[in-house]
Design an enzyme around this catalytic site. Structure first.
Site, PDB file in Angstrom:
ATOM      1  CG  HIS A 268      -1.894  -1.181   1.208  1.00 31.08           C
ATOM      2  ND1 HIS A 268      -2.689  -1.568   0.153  1.00 31.08           N
ATOM      3  CD2 HIS A 268      -2.078  -2.118   2.188  1.00 31.08           C
ATOM      4  CE1 HIS A 268      -3.331  -2.671   0.480  1.00 31.08           C
ATOM      5  NE2 HIS A 268      -2.973  -3.029   1.701  1.00 31.08           N
ATOM      6  CG  ASP A 319      -5.075  -6.396  -0.204  1.00 27.54           C
ATOM      7  OD1 ASP A 319      -5.050  -7.317   0.635  1.00 27.54           O
ATOM      8  OD2 ASP A 319      -5.067  -5.198   0.126  1.00 27.54           O
TER       9      ASP A 319
END
Ligand code: ZN
Length: 452
Positions: A268, A319
């Protein structure tokens, strides 16, 4: 030894015509362009390297679409996480294997040929280790073998519910290990993956909120030369909590306390200052961007222009697996930048270059680095190859970089035709060879889990 022929293929130095690729022992033995196909060659129109998917939680595929209903308070990452914990509480090892296998089959059908599994559910429903501490690592490895996806397993160290060593809460009991127990888990994981063709093991301290500074140092001693992944600066609340705890933002804290280098992948890294962004680019670590999940969870938007200008590397990951698509991740990544910057072609490196091509090349290089492999259609690399259906209407009349631009931005249906991993053909006509059987097991396990 087998040989593939492509009318056009994307090689490390660009598009080439009449490409033959010979495969030996799961790796690419030779790549020749301008060559005539031999009679035994399997012929295809468009050849691409398989993309690495650098960040996945396979079991979360089972929750896709189940967290899109508004709750009582305003919804955020943190209310999503409560639902995820409720799902985790019930899963058996058989559930984990079936759901993960389905996620991996979909990744292959989407054009991903390797996955970095950020594996954090380790223990039984009561939080006790299974008799075999590597039970769930074995289930993930079994899912990888069933699907034939390349696996970089990243066993996660998780110990706390918040900064400053706050004790873990009930919903986290299946994740938690002491440092010693994590060492045993890692040994078990390495044994399991040692038996998997092309498998690799890295480590993943979960995040700075789940690991104390002392634990981080202790866990990093286990890393060896393998990849190191960590979630960082995904949420503004995480940045605020880290600053309250240490006086520093999470990415800054990490750089001030740990020698971050090319082995690292910062998942991220959404919320960074200019300085953090520049330092991250300079150290050669990869930004693990998960644009579809980040949009789904309302995380925020990574500032790509700043990071790219400083020479930063990135790859993409699916993810939460709410939607699995290589082109979808790349498109969302570019579109999020366009919306914020009110500009177009943000990822195109220079005037006249193709956004799709530059996105694809960067995600291939960064993803390969983050998962510890050599990517690309080059001699010695794993034979991880994707062919596109040149007959897809969205690719009509396209050549070279326009193929990538049209795949990423203009295809309603995926044009991924065939996929090979370690030289083995696992997807034909867009369909995985075990899709039916894996899908049936997934349906059965989901039926049980959601009824419980
Ligand atoms: Zn994650």
């Amino acid at each position: 030894m087998s040989q593939l022929y492509f009318e056009k293929a994307l090689l490390p130095d660009g598009w080439a015509a009449d490409v033959t690729i010979s495969i030996d022992g799961g790796h690419i033995a030779t790549v020749k362009s301008g060559a005539r196909p031999l009679s035994g060659d399997e012929r295809h129109a468009i050849g691409l390297p398989g993309l690495p998917n650098l960040h996945s939680h396979g079991f979360q595929r089972g929750m896709a679409g189940l967290t899109e209903m508004r709750g009582q308070s305003s919804d955020s990452f943190w209310t999503w996480r409560e639902l995820m914990y409720r799902f985790v509480r019930k899963m058996t090892p058989e559930d984990v294997e079936a759901i993960t296998a389905q996620a991996y089959v979909e990744m292959l059908e989407a054009g991903f040929t390797r996955v970095g599994e950020f594996h954090y559910v380790h223990h039984d429903q009561s939080g006790l280790p299974y008799g075999n501490i590597g039970e769930l690592a074995e289930r993930v490895a079994a899912a990888a073998q069933t699907s034939s996806i390349g696996l970089t397993l990243l066993p996660v160290f998780y110990a706390h519910s918040g900064f400053g060593g706050r004790p873990p809460d009930q919903g986290q009991r299946r994740f938690v290990n002491s440092v010693d127990q994590f060492g045993k888990l890692l040994e078990a994981s390495r044994r399991v993956i040692g038996a998997c063709e092309g498998g690799l093991v890295g480590i993943a301290p979960h995040s700075l909120r789940a690991v104390t500074p002392d634990e981080l140092q202790a866990v990093l001693a286990f890393a060896g030369r393998g990849p190191i992944h960590i979630h960082v600066a995904e949420q503004t609340k995480e940045v605020e909590d880290c600053t309250a705890w240490s006086g520093k933002r999470p990415v800054r804290w990490l750089f001030d306390h740990v020698p971050v280098d090319r082995r690292w992948c910062l998942i991220h890294a959404t919320h960074m200052t200019d300085d953090e962004s520049r330092d991250m680019a300079a150290c050669g670590a990869v930004a693990g961007l998960c644009p579809v999940t980040e949009a789904n969870l309302g995380d925020g938007v990574f500032d790509a222009s700043r990071f790219l200008a400083a020479g930063g590397r990135f790859g993409v990951g699916t993810d939460s697996n709410v939607l699995i698509g290589a082109a979808d991740e790349l498109r969302q990544l570019e579109y999020s930048q366009r919306l914020v910057r009110r500009a177009r072609n943000v990822f195109a490196a220079r005037s006249g270059s193709s956004t799709g091509r530059d996105l694809f090349d960067a995600a291939l290089a960064g993803g390969s680095q983050a998962l510890g492999i050599t990517g690309g259609l080059a001699e010695g690399a794993p034979a991880d190859i994707v062919s596109l259906d040149a007959g897809d209407i969205a690719l009509a009349g396209r050549s070279d970089d326009a193929i990538l631009d049209s795949w990423i931005f203009g295809c309603r249906r995926s044009p991924v035709d065939c996929v090979w991993t370690m030289g083995r053909k696992v997807v034909t006509n867009g369909r995985h060879r075990r899709a039916e059987e894996v899908g049936a097991a997934f349906r059965e396990k989901l039926g049980g889990l959601l009824a419980a």
